[in-house]
Design an enzyme around this catalytic site. Sequence first.
Site, PDB file in Angstrom:
ATOM      1  N   ALA A  66      32.635  27.089  -9.789  1.00  0.00           N
ATOM      2  CA  ALA A  66      32.729  28.249 -10.472  1.00  0.00           C
ATOM      3  C   ALA A  66      32.102  28.139 -11.800  1.00  0.00           C
ATOM      4  O   ALA A  66      32.189  27.108 -12.491  1.00  0.00           O
ATOM      5  CB  ALA A  66      34.312  28.679 -10.585  1.00  0.00           C
ATOM      6  N   GLY A 109      34.191  25.214  -6.625  1.00  0.00           N
ATOM      7  CA  GLY A 109      33.906  26.079  -5.862  1.00  0.00           C
ATOM      8  C   GLY A 109      32.490  25.554  -5.178  1.00  0.00           C
ATOM      9  O   GLY A 109      32.276  26.077  -4.251  1.00  0.00           O
ATOM     10  N   GLU A 112      33.897  24.023  -1.995  1.00  0.00           N
ATOM     11  CA  GLU A 112      34.282  25.009  -1.159  1.00  0.00           C
ATOM     12  C   GLU A 112      33.125  25.748  -0.659  1.00  0.00           C
ATOM     13  O   GLU A 112      33.301  26.130   0.640  1.00  0.00           O
ATOM     14  CB  GLU A 112      34.989  25.944  -2.029  1.00  0.00           C
ATOM     15  N   GLU A 132      39.393  21.354 -10.347  1.00  0.00           N
ATOM     16  CA  GLU A 132      39.972  22.561 -10.811  1.00  0.00           C
ATOM     17  C   GLU A 132      41.276  22.111 -11.792  1.00  0.00           C
ATOM     18  O   GLU A 132      41.494  22.604 -12.525  1.00  0.00           O
ATOM     19  CB  GLU A 132      40.426  23.505  -9.617  1.00  0.00           C
TER      20      GLU A 132
HETATM   21  N1  CO8 Z   1      30.061  26.169 -15.296  1.00  0.00           N
HETATM   22  C1  CO8 Z   1      29.268  26.531 -16.126  1.00  0.00           C
HETATM   23  N2  CO8 Z   1      28.355  25.703 -16.573  1.00  0.00           N
HETATM   24  C2  CO8 Z   1      28.302  24.396 -16.145  1.00  0.00           C
HETATM   25  C3  CO8 Z   1      29.080  24.052 -14.921  1.00  0.00           C
HETATM   26  C4  CO8 Z   1      30.077  24.822 -14.695  1.00  0.00           C
HETATM   27  N3  CO8 Z   1      31.000  24.650 -13.604  1.00  0.00           N
HETATM   28  N4  CO8 Z   1      28.761  22.651 -14.660  1.00  0.00           N
HETATM   29  C5  CO8 Z   1      27.986  22.333 -15.429  1.00  0.00           C
HETATM   30  N5  CO8 Z   1      27.663  23.437 -16.139  1.00  0.00           N
HETATM   31  C6  CO8 Z   1      26.397  23.261 -17.137  1.00  0.00           C
HETATM   32  C7  CO8 Z   1      26.949  22.628 -18.279  1.00  0.00           C
HETATM   33  O1  CO8 Z   1      27.595  23.458 -19.148  1.00  0.00           O
HETATM   34  C8  CO8 Z   1      25.547  22.208 -19.201  1.00  0.00           C
HETATM   35  O2  CO8 Z   1      24.957  23.313 -19.889  1.00  0.00           O
HETATM   36  P1  CO8 Z   1      24.299  23.236 -21.176  1.00  0.00           P
HETATM   37  O3  CO8 Z   1      23.268  22.286 -20.988  1.00  0.00           O
HETATM   38  O4  CO8 Z   1      24.084  24.621 -21.741  1.00  0.00           O
HETATM   39  O5  CO8 Z   1      25.482  22.579 -22.070  1.00  0.00           O
HETATM   40  C9  CO8 Z   1      24.472  22.049 -17.910  1.00  0.00           C
HETATM   41  O6  CO8 Z   1      25.322  22.633 -16.639  1.00  0.00           O
HETATM   42  C10 CO8 Z   1      24.571  20.707 -17.532  1.00  0.00           C
HETATM   43  O7  CO8 Z   1      25.814  19.971 -17.364  1.00  0.00           O
HETATM   44  P2  CO8 Z   1      26.105  18.646 -18.090  1.00  0.00           P
HETATM   45  O8  CO8 Z   1      25.513  18.359 -19.427  1.00  0.00           O
HETATM   46  O9  CO8 Z   1      27.790  18.510 -18.160  1.00  0.00           O
HETATM   47  O10 CO8 Z   1      25.826  17.484 -16.912  1.00  0.00           O
HETATM   48  P3  CO8 Z   1      26.445  16.116 -16.725  1.00  0.00           P
HETATM   49  O11 CO8 Z   1      25.411  15.556 -15.533  1.00  0.00           O
HETATM   50  O12 CO8 Z   1      26.745  15.307 -17.917  1.00  0.00           O
HETATM   51  O13 CO8 Z   1      27.707  16.160 -15.761  1.00  0.00           O
HETATM   52  C11 CO8 Z   1      29.182  17.634 -14.270  1.00  0.00           C
HETATM   53  C12 CO8 Z   1      27.743  16.872 -14.595  1.00  0.00           C
HETATM   54  C13 CO8 Z   1      29.928  16.156 -13.986  1.00  0.00           C
HETATM   55  C14 CO8 Z   1      29.065  17.991 -12.733  1.00  0.00           C
HETATM   56  C15 CO8 Z   1      29.848  18.379 -15.294  1.00  0.00           C
HETATM   57  O14 CO8 Z   1      28.857  19.150 -15.683  1.00  0.00           O
HETATM   58  C16 CO8 Z   1      31.038  18.870 -14.798  1.00  0.00           C
HETATM   59  O15 CO8 Z   1      32.040  18.259 -14.908  1.00  0.00           O
HETATM   60  N6  CO8 Z   1      31.095  20.318 -14.628  1.00  0.00           N
HETATM   61  C17 CO8 Z   1      32.130  21.079 -14.430  1.00  0.00           C
HETATM   62  C18 CO8 Z   1      32.737  20.884 -13.084  1.00  0.00           C
HETATM   63  C19 CO8 Z   1      33.804  21.441 -12.839  1.00  0.00           C
HETATM   64  O16 CO8 Z   1      34.820  21.563 -13.517  1.00  0.00           O
HETATM   65  N7  CO8 Z   1      33.836  22.339 -11.698  1.00  0.00           N
HETATM   66  C20 CO8 Z   1      35.084  23.092 -11.317  1.00  0.00           C
HETATM   67  C21 CO8 Z   1      35.081  24.419 -12.006  1.00  0.00           C
HETATM   68  S1  CO8 Z   1      36.517  25.417 -11.644  1.00  0.00           S
HETATM   69  C22 CO8 Z   1      35.810  25.897 -10.217  1.00  0.00           C
HETATM   70  O17 CO8 Z   1      35.289  25.680  -9.433  1.00  0.00           O
HETATM   71  C23 CO8 Z   1      37.433  27.058  -9.356  1.00  0.00           C
HETATM   72  C24 CO8 Z   1      37.022  27.357  -7.898  1.00  0.00           C
HETATM   73  C25 CO8 Z   1      37.504  28.661  -7.766  1.00  0.00           C
HETATM   74  C26 CO8 Z   1      36.896  29.390  -6.726  1.00  0.00           C
HETATM   75  C27 CO8 Z   1      35.541  29.812  -6.775  1.00  0.00           C
HETATM   76  C28 CO8 Z   1      34.966  30.677  -7.620  1.00  0.00           C
HETATM   77  C29 CO8 Z   1      33.353  31.083  -7.573  1.00  0.00           C
END
Ligand code: CO8
Length: 228
Positions: A66, A109, A112, A132
């Site tokens: 998400a 997500g 999912e 999450e």
């Molecule tokens: N949301 C928004 N932006 C994101 C997300 C995200 N989930 N993941 C990555 N980004 C963005 C980062 O903010 C970054 O942007 P910027 O360059 O502007 O700072 C860009 O993408 C690149 O990301 P990273 O620099 O972090 O890249 P890395 O290679 O270092 O890391 C990871 C990659 C490990 C995937 C890391 O980005 C990460 O941990 N992301 C979050 C993952 C996460 O927690 N996902 C779960 C989110 S909660 C959820 O999904 C709830 C589901 C509910 C139902 C679904 C509804 C849609």
Amino acid sequence: PTKYEMIIVSTDGPVGIIRLNRPDALNALCRQLTTEVLQALKAFDTDRQIGAIVITGSDRAFAAGADIKEMYQKKLSDILNEDVLNWASEISSIRKPIIAAVNGYAFGGGCELAMMCDIIYAGEKAVFGQPEINLGVIPGAGGTQRLVKAVGKSKAMEICLTGNVNLRAQEAYAAGLVSGVYPVDKVFSHAVSVAKKISQQSQPAIAMIKSAINECKSPLHILTIEHY
Ligand code: CO8
């Protein structure tokens, strides 16, 4: 033709293709992206020329979950009022088979969304996870139901409760989450070739098989944000 900004839509013969294309955010599932995906799926579902659909992302990310920035702006009341997971329920009503070709991250997500598809193929660098809990929320779009069906209770509990046990491609295959593992540059073409094969079959029979296999699905839990 419909204009999309966050996905690239194309066809290859009878196969409808949706490529998630929001590279700056690793295909995080913001409202616009999910709306576009659903719109494209519905268009393919009603197109008589299309027999099956493939959803893919980039080599780096299928979808990193998400959109966290969007999610944190919402209160629980917004989430309930806006029915933010409506798109996820609506994907279940698509009658044509959907194949996910996953490379890179399929987190939250994103995992999912892959599980909403009917078959998942993984590229060798794919990694699946439900992080999450680290944000104080639950895997709200099927992670607590579809994942259990795919990998069993103990593994699903471990993945969702710890938030840091991720499955790499081969582990996902061993656990039953994905149907096969292919080189990064081959997984998409493999998915399309399977989709073409499916497209040659009787469409009503294919739709009935899909519906019958999905019959025992449980209702989805609503996303809850603990800190509100
Ligand atoms: N949301 C928004 N932006 C994101 C997300 C995200 N989930 N993941 C990555 N980004 C963005 C980062 O903010 C970054 O942007 P910027 O360059 O502007 O700072 C860009 O993408 C690149 O990301 P990273 O620099 O972090 O890249 P890395 O290679 O270092 O890391 C990871 C990659 C490990 C995937 C890391 O980005 C990460 O941990 N992301 C979050 C993952 C996460 O927690 N996902 C779960 C989110 S909660 C959820 O999904 C709830 C589901 C509910 C139902 C679904 C509804 C849609």
